[in-house]
Scaffold this active site. Sequence first.
Site, PDB file in Angstrom:
ATOM      1  N   VAL A  91      -1.636 -22.569  19.608  1.00 55.92           N
ATOM      2  CA  VAL A  91      -0.645 -22.137  18.429  1.00 55.92           C
ATOM      3  C   VAL A  91       0.188 -21.437  18.820  1.00 55.92           C
ATOM      4  O   VAL A  91       0.109 -21.098  19.898  1.00 55.92           O
ATOM      5  CB  VAL A  91      -1.508 -21.015  17.678  1.00 55.92           C
ATOM      6  CG1 VAL A  91      -1.237 -20.170  16.818  1.00 55.92           C
ATOM      7  CG2 VAL A  91      -2.946 -21.197  17.416  1.00 55.92           C
ATOM      8  N   GLY A  97      -2.465 -14.305  16.164  1.00 52.58           N
ATOM      9  CA  GLY A  97      -2.868 -13.393  15.350  1.00 52.58           C
ATOM     10  C   GLY A  97      -3.630 -13.201  13.797  1.00 52.58           C
ATOM     11  O   GLY A  97      -3.986 -12.852  13.036  1.00 52.58           O
ATOM     12  N   ILE A 100      -4.952 -18.863  12.846  1.00 49.88           N
ATOM     13  CA  ILE A 100      -5.280 -20.488  12.731  1.00 49.88           C
ATOM     14  C   ILE A 100      -6.126 -20.997  13.803  1.00 49.88           C
ATOM     15  O   ILE A 100      -6.834 -21.873  13.638  1.00 49.88           O
ATOM     16  CB  ILE A 100      -3.390 -20.519  13.021  1.00 49.88           C
ATOM     17  CG1 ILE A 100      -3.203 -20.143  11.756  1.00 49.88           C
ATOM     18  CG2 ILE A 100      -3.043 -22.060  13.099  1.00 49.88           C
ATOM     19  CD1 ILE A 100      -1.660 -20.013  11.677  1.00 49.88           C
ATOM     20  N   TYR A 135     -11.959 -17.479  23.185  1.00 49.96           N
ATOM     21  CA  TYR A 135     -12.932 -18.928  23.107  1.00 49.96           C
ATOM     22  C   TYR A 135     -14.292 -17.821  23.500  1.00 49.96           C
ATOM     23  O   TYR A 135     -15.560 -18.337  23.026  1.00 49.96           O
ATOM     24  CB  TYR A 135     -12.907 -19.438  24.237  1.00 49.96           C
ATOM     25  CG  TYR A 135     -11.558 -20.751  24.032  1.00 49.96           C
ATOM     26  CD1 TYR A 135     -11.257 -21.163  22.680  1.00 49.96           C
ATOM     27  CD2 TYR A 135     -10.766 -21.117  25.337  1.00 49.96           C
ATOM     28  CE1 TYR A 135     -10.526 -22.127  22.794  1.00 49.96           C
ATOM     29  CE2 TYR A 135      -9.751 -21.850  24.811  1.00 49.96           C
ATOM     30  CZ  TYR A 135      -9.169 -22.515  23.652  1.00 49.96           C
ATOM     31  OH  TYR A 135      -8.482 -23.448  23.335  1.00 49.96           O
TER      32      TYR A 135
END
Length: 162
Positions: A91, A97, A100, A135
């Site tokens: 991204v 933030g 996405i 993650y």
Amino acid sequence: MSDFHIREASASDVPDLIRLVQGLAAYEKEPDSATATPEQFREALFPAHGDPTAYALVGEREGGVVAMAIWFRSFSTWTGQAGIWLEDLFVEPEQRGHGIGKALLTRLAAICVERGWTRLEWTVLDWNTPSIEFYRAHGAEPLDEWTTFRVEGAALSLLATT
């Protein structure tokens, strides 16, 4: 309601995918390593004949492509099932933030579930703390007992002839 949209990439997205891969390479401190061409991406993702080598999702926001997830189908000999190997998720830094990245992961997980596949896997550079934390926050667990190996360049050519 989100202010972005996740969709499957199309051939017209290839220039944006190349741009995002180059952005990822710069982020990972390897800007000269991203040598893929638009022609290579078109052939891999949208071949004239046969199955694609890889697939891509894109995230659109503010009228443009600002994120991508490039993946391919994997296979587990232990479960006898297919899965997804996430090659790259990126991204643009100024677009982070907004959810996405999570939406891209969510869509990949949904593809696995929809198709009865058992795994969604990827690697992360050890120094990339922000990505590791991202993650982990979404349920991913590191496989610390595994080491990734690679053979390329001259070593690959040598191995092919021994």
